[in-house]
Design a protein around this motif. Structure first.
Motif, PDB file in Angstrom:
ATOM      1  N   ALA A 182     -20.233  39.774 -14.779  1.00  0.00           N
ATOM      2  CA  ALA A 182     -20.532  40.564 -13.586  1.00  0.00           C
ATOM      3  C   ALA A 182     -20.917  39.664 -12.422  1.00  0.00           C
ATOM      4  O   ALA A 182     -20.496  39.887 -11.279  1.00  0.00           O
ATOM      5  N   VAL A 183     -21.703  38.635 -12.699  1.00  0.00           N
ATOM      6  CA  VAL A 183     -22.130  37.707 -11.646  1.00  0.00           C
ATOM      7  C   VAL A 183     -20.940  36.934 -11.085  1.00  0.00           C
ATOM      8  O   VAL A 183     -20.884  36.633  -9.886  1.00  0.00           O
ATOM      9  N   ALA A 184     -19.968  36.630 -11.937  1.00  0.00           N
ATOM     10  CA  ALA A 184     -18.844  35.771 -11.552  1.00  0.00           C
ATOM     11  C   ALA A 184     -17.692  36.523 -10.886  1.00  0.00           C
ATOM     12  O   ALA A 184     -16.700  35.900 -10.498  1.00  0.00           O
ATOM     13  N   THR A 185     -17.799  37.853 -10.763  1.00  0.00           N
ATOM     14  CA  THR A 185     -16.712  38.650 -10.196  1.00  0.00           C
ATOM     15  C   THR A 185     -17.203  39.392  -8.964  1.00  0.00           C
ATOM     16  O   THR A 185     -18.391  39.410  -8.657  1.00  0.00           O
ATOM     17  N   ASN A 186     -16.281  40.023  -8.270  1.00  0.00           N
ATOM     18  CA  ASN A 186     -16.585  40.603  -6.960  1.00  0.00           C
ATOM     19  C   ASN A 186     -16.763  42.113  -7.050  1.00  0.00           C
ATOM     20  O   ASN A 186     -15.839  42.832  -7.450  1.00  0.00           O
ATOM     21  N   PRO A 187     -17.941  42.628  -6.655  1.00  0.00           N
ATOM     22  CA  PRO A 187     -18.171  44.073  -6.732  1.00  0.00           C
ATOM     23  C   PRO A 187     -17.329  44.842  -5.723  1.00  0.00           C
ATOM     24  O   PRO A 187     -17.023  44.353  -4.634  1.00  0.00           O
ATOM     25  N   LEU A 188     -16.955  46.048  -6.121  1.00  0.00           N
ATOM     26  CA  LEU A 188     -16.182  46.959  -5.282  1.00  0.00           C
ATOM     27  C   LEU A 188     -16.918  48.293  -5.177  1.00  0.00           C
ATOM     28  O   LEU A 188     -17.715  48.636  -6.063  1.00  0.00           O
ATOM     29  N   PRO A 189     -16.637  49.072  -4.151  1.00  0.00           N
ATOM     30  CA  PRO A 189     -17.156  50.442  -4.125  1.00  0.00           C
ATOM     31  C   PRO A 189     -16.524  51.251  -5.261  1.00  0.00           C
ATOM     32  O   PRO A 189     -15.334  51.115  -5.546  1.00  0.00           O
TER      33      PRO A 189
ATOM     34  N   VAL B  22     -22.446  51.131 -14.027  1.00  0.00           N
ATOM     35  CA  VAL B  22     -23.261  50.568 -12.937  1.00  0.00           C
ATOM     36  C   VAL B  22     -22.435  49.800 -11.916  1.00  0.00           C
ATOM     37  O   VAL B  22     -22.966  49.366 -10.898  1.00  0.00           O
ATOM     38  N   GLY B  23     -21.143  49.618 -12.165  1.00  0.00           N
ATOM     39  CA  GLY B  23     -20.362  48.892 -11.167  1.00  0.00           C
ATOM     40  C   GLY B  23     -18.933  48.705 -11.590  1.00  0.00           C
ATOM     41  O   GLY B  23     -18.573  48.807 -12.768  1.00  0.00           O
ATOM     42  N   VAL B  24     -18.103  48.461 -10.586  1.00  0.00           N
ATOM     43  CA  VAL B  24     -16.717  48.082 -10.819  1.00  0.00           C
ATOM     44  C   VAL B  24     -16.491  46.792 -10.034  1.00  0.00           C
ATOM     45  O   VAL B  24     -16.940  46.660  -8.888  1.00  0.00           O
ATOM     46  N   HIS B  25     -15.859  45.820 -10.670  1.00  0.00           N
ATOM     47  CA  HIS B  25     -15.672  44.500 -10.068  1.00  0.00           C
ATOM     48  C   HIS B  25     -14.217  44.079 -10.168  1.00  0.00           C
ATOM     49  O   HIS B  25     -13.444  44.610 -10.984  1.00  0.00           O
ATOM     50  N   ARG B  26     -13.855  43.103  -9.358  1.00  0.00           N
ATOM     51  CA  ARG B  26     -12.519  42.522  -9.383  1.00  0.00           C
ATOM     52  C   ARG B  26     -12.628  41.013  -9.527  1.00  0.00           C
ATOM     53  O   ARG B  26     -13.493  40.392  -8.912  1.00  0.00           O
TER      54      ARG B  26
END
Length: 305
Positions: free
Chosen positions: A232-239, A300-304
């Motif tokens: 999670a820390v290493a990837t980019n959060p998205l709406p 809690v989140g979606v990331h790319r």
């Protein structure tokens, strides 16, 4: 080359298991500890409770680099898996134990640009179409060519093997330059549908949720961290709502760290629901399914990547 603390070594078996300590080994773990590391027999011998034993930390693929930090007289080596980032554990990589005879020293003469295995599972042979020497080599394994292809077969250098071994040339591909397409990464992960859930697993015989993500991206030369919270820390959060297939869903209970990850396969729209591919602890296998209500409650989140 002789193993020495403070020096790098290479994994010489198709899949080596990284253990929390030599003392944590269970009777069921014997096949994974042999010089050949028989992972299929190990996995097939487990019941559902043994699949989630926390003595397993991760697994390492053939040719993977480790830093040796300790060698015990009883044949165990403590290593740092430098190709599996784990910042919260050690800034150098993922620490753990494995049998020293599953490692080989680095031969500086064996250099070259590696190719990556694209077959889900393959075997290395003594000669083109000859007897199998090393079965169970996994997608994402990087191998150094030992010369040009011949009659559709490619020779490769293998740690601890004096002579090159061979596999079909079509099962090796160059490591891509630049970021891969998310759809291509998802396609690799989908090949592992129905594979057994193994806590700490990182192979086509058994895998966990973060291992599935790590391995799929590793096939394309992208080394994500090993654990879900680090991913999670290493990837980019998205709406939420901006995700697309190949992105990552993260899950955590209130006040707790991220404990689960899935790969987006379809997004909500119309009467549809969010779908994901994930190694499911509860069902003890890799599944592709609509996101269950209890999972949605902890999303809690979606990331790319």
């Amino acid at each position: 080359m002789e193993l020495q603390p403070g020096r790098e070594a290479l994994v010489r078996v198709a899949v080596a298991t990284l253990w929390s300590s030599p003392e944590a080994i269970r009777p069921i773990d014997g096949p994974a500890l042999t010089t050949g590391a028989d992972i299929p027999t190990w996995v097939s011998g487990m019941d559902t409770e043994q699949q989630v034993g926390d003595c397993v930390l991760s697994q390492l693929l053939l040719g993977e680099r480790v830093l040796v930090t300790e060698l015990r007289p009883d044949g165990w080596a403590h290593v740092i898996a430098v190709e599996q980032p784990a910042a919260k554990l050690d800034p150098r990589g993922y620490p753990g134990w494995l049998p020293a005879d599953q490692l080989a020293g680095v031969d500086p003469a064996r250099t070259g640009d590696p190719l990556v295995v694209d077959a889900t599972i393959t075997a290395l042979r003594a000669d083109p179409d000859g007897p199998v020497v090393l079965p169970g080599v996994i997608v994402g394994t990087r191998l150094v060519p030992a010369g040009p292809a011949r009659d559709g077969w490619r020779p490769v250098h293998i740690p601890g093997q004096p002579a090159p071994l061979w596999l079909p040339d079509g099962q090796l591909v160059p490591i891509p330059i630049g970021p891969p397409e998310a759809a291509d990464v998802l396609a690799v992960a989908q090949r592992l549908l129905h594979v057994a859930y193994i806590w700490g697993g990182l192979s086509a015989y058994g895998i966990d949720c973060s291992g599935l993500v790590h391995l799929a991206w590793r096939r394309f030369g992208v080394l994500l961290p090993r654990d879900a919270d680090d991913q999670a820390v290493a990837t980019n959060p998205l709406p939420l709502g901006a995700e697309r297939p190949g992105d990552l869903y993260f899950f955590a209970r209130p006040g707790r760290k991220i404990h689960h990850i899935g790969i987006v396969t379809a997004v909500a729209g119309g009467r549809g629901s969010r779908r994901m591919l994930h190694a499911c602890y509860r069902r003890r296998r890799v599944v592709e399914e609509p996101m269950p209500a209890d999972r949605a409650a902890t999303l809690v989140g979606v990331h790319r990547v």
